[in-house]
Design an enzyme around this catalytic site. Structure first.
Site, short mmCIF file in Angstrom:
data_model
loop_
_atom_site.label_atom_id
_atom_site.label_comp_id
_atom_site.label_asym_id
_atom_site.label_seq_id
_atom_site.Cartn_x
_atom_site.Cartn_y
_atom_site.Cartn_z
CB SER A 176 -0.60 51.51 47.13
OG SER A 176 0.42 51.44 46.19
CE LYS A 207 3.95 48.60 37.70
NZ LYS A 207 5.06 49.50 38.07
CG ASP A 215 5.24 53.21 37.72
OD1 ASP A 215 4.91 53.46 38.90
OD2 ASP A 215 5.07 52.09 37.20
N GLY A 260 19.89 48.01 34.57
CA GLY A 260 18.69 47.18 34.50
C GLY A 260 17.94 47.41 33.20
N GLY A 285 14.50 45.88 32.97
CA GLY A 285 13.21 45.27 33.26
C GLY A 285 12.09 46.25 32.95
P1 NDP Z 1 11.90 43.46 36.65
O1 NDP Z 1 11.78 42.16 37.34
O2 NDP Z 1 11.12 43.73 35.42
O3 NDP Z 1 13.48 43.68 36.27
C1 NDP Z 1 14.50 43.32 37.18
C2 NDP Z 1 15.83 43.84 36.68
O4 NDP Z 1 16.83 43.50 37.67
C3 NDP Z 1 16.31 43.21 35.37
O5 NDP Z 1 17.04 44.15 34.64
C4 NDP Z 1 17.22 42.08 35.86
O6 NDP Z 1 18.20 41.68 34.94
C5 NDP Z 1 17.88 42.75 37.04
N1 NDP Z 1 18.43 41.78 37.98
C6 NDP Z 1 17.73 40.98 38.82
N2 NDP Z 1 18.58 40.20 39.54
C7 NDP Z 1 19.84 40.54 39.13
C8 NDP Z 1 21.13 40.10 39.48
N3 NDP Z 1 21.32 39.15 40.43
N4 NDP Z 1 22.20 40.66 38.89
C9 NDP Z 1 22.04 41.61 37.94
N5 NDP Z 1 20.83 42.08 37.55
C10 NDP Z 1 19.74 41.54 38.14
O7 NDP Z 1 11.64 44.55 37.77
P2 NDP Z 1 11.11 46.06 37.62
O8 NDP Z 1 11.77 46.68 36.44
O9 NDP Z 1 9.65 46.09 37.71
O10 NDP Z 1 11.68 46.73 38.97
C11 NDP Z 1 13.07 46.92 39.19
C12 NDP Z 1 13.29 47.57 40.55
O11 NDP Z 1 12.70 48.86 40.57
C13 NDP Z 1 12.68 46.78 41.70
O12 NDP Z 1 13.60 46.71 42.74
C14 NDP Z 1 11.50 47.59 42.15
O13 NDP Z 1 11.32 47.51 43.55
C15 NDP Z 1 11.91 49.01 41.74
N6 NDP Z 1 10.72 49.83 41.42
C16 NDP Z 1 10.49 50.95 42.18
C17 NDP Z 1 9.38 51.74 41.94
C18 NDP Z 1 9.14 52.93 42.81
O14 NDP Z 1 8.02 53.48 42.78
N7 NDP Z 1 10.12 53.39 43.56
C19 NDP Z 1 8.45 51.44 40.85
C20 NDP Z 1 8.79 50.25 40.10
C21 NDP Z 1 9.89 49.49 40.39
P3 NDP Z 1 17.88 40.54 33.83
O15 NDP Z 1 17.11 41.22 32.75
O16 NDP Z 1 19.23 40.08 33.39
O17 NDP Z 1 17.10 39.46 34.53
#
Ligand code: NDP
Length: 295
Positions: free
Chosen positions: A25, A74, A110, A134, A136
């Site tokens: 950022s 957040k 976002d 996903g 998350g």
């Molecule tokens: P969260 O930690 O909230 O969610 C992570 C997600 O990844 C969950 O759905 C989780 O599944 C899944 N996951 C993690 N490990 C595994 C695995 N080994 N196998 C399968 N699924 C897996 O993260 P965020 O939602 O905040 O972010 C997600 C991605 O988006 C990140 O990589 C982040 O860098 C990117 N991002 C990019 C932004 C940008 O501006 N470009 C802004 C925000 C995020 P489960 O629920 O089962 O644990």
């Protein structure tokens, strides 16, 4: 815009999160400040959970022109704000705090950041069959965006099915819609046949340094994806993107989303409009910064 005469007082801005060491950022905000001649200091702050309220109420409210919020705060930060923008309320997450006459106001940039990025990349949402991989924090905002922008059907696939189901229920309540569905990640072969999908990769699988992994590694799955949008931007070409391209689809990473969420935050804090050319120049600076990072 004038980068020669920096006569204004210091505009203190920051980022609250934990960790914050990896953040790009400052690269974006400093480049924009340089172009506008704003005397900006952008300070990432690693905050422990017990210090969140104090940091927001005393520091951000006291001396900041604006502040970003990242993982894991957040949602938690909302309790410490005075008011919320309607979109942040719907999403249930704030990534930008703006001091206003009514006090500290929470915004979510976002989701509009991703929309601007997709528009610029020429990726259409209206009428599309959309997969979100996903469930998350960011997947929730993506689901809302897809529904608001007129996706025909939205399928949320997640390792933990309950999380996908929760988002689906929330979206049905917020949007009053029935065209969003939850599936276990491994159930991708149960997706309706006869469609080509727009897939948004919103898991953390494939993120540096685990670059050799994609959340689904079955070539057959990728034959049904016409466009893959990975929200990860390190590496610049993820394994997911490679799979999509190998089957003839178009693929994009999340760097433009990162750019535009910051651009919109900058516009809110400093009440300026950022021209397209400046956004594009800043994107180049950002790309160079990502390439130069070793870790
Ligand atoms: P969260 O930690 O909230 O969610 C992570 C997600 O990844 C969950 O759905 C989780 O599944 C899944 N996951 C993690 N490990 C595994 C695995 N080994 N196998 C399968 N699924 C897996 O993260 P965020 O939602 O905040 O972010 C997600 C991605 O988006 C990140 O990589 C982040 O860098 C990117 N991002 C990019 C932004 C940008 O501006 N470009 C802004 C925000 C995020 P489960 O629920 O089962 O644990």
């Amino acid at each position: 815009m004038n980068s020669q005469n920096r006569t204004d007082s210091i505009r203190q801005c920051g980022l609250i999160g934990n960790p914050v060491g990896h953040t790009l950022s400052p690269v974006i905000h400093n480049r924009l400040a340089q172009a506008f001649g704003h005397n900006l200091e952008y300070q990432p702050m690693q905050v422990e959970p017990e210090d969140l309220e104090k940091t927001v109420r005393e520091y951000v409210a006291g001396c900041m022109a604006g502040c970003n919020v990242t993982v894991p705060y957040k949602s938690a930060v909302i309790a410490h704000l005075d008011c919320l923008d309607s979109l942040a309320k719907e999403i249930g997450a704030v990534n930008t705090i703006v001091p206003t006459a009514e006090g500290l106001k929470g915004y979510n940039t976002d989701m509009p950041g991703l929309l601007r990025a997709m528009e610029e990349d020429g990726v259409k949402i209206r009428g599309e069959q959309v997969l979100i991989l996903g469930a998350g924090g960011v997947a929730r905002a993506v689901a809302l965006l897809m529904l608001k922008e007129g996706a025909k059907e939205v399928y949320l696939l997640n390792r933990t099915l309950e999380k996908a189901e929760t988002i689906v229920q929330e979206m049905q309540a917020v949007m009053g819609c029935t065209n969003i569905h939850a599936l276990q990640l491994e159930e991708y072969n149960q997706l309706p046949l006869g469609h080509n999908y727009l897939a948004i990769q919103a898991t953390s699988v494939g993120l540096y340094p685990c670059v050799e992994r994609a959340v689904i590694e079955d070539v057959e799955f990728y034959k049904r994806i016409h466009t893959g949008y990975d929200l990860i931007y390190r590496p610049a070409e993820t394994k997911f993107m490679k799979f999509v391209k190998a089957q003839g689809g178009k693929a994009y990473n999340g760097l433009k989303m990162l750019l535009y969420q910051a651009v919109i935050a900058y516009e809110l804090w400093h009440r300026v409009e950022i021209p397209k050319e400046l956004a594009q120049q800043t994107y180049q600076v950002l790309k160079d910064a990502v390439e130069q990072r070793k870790e």
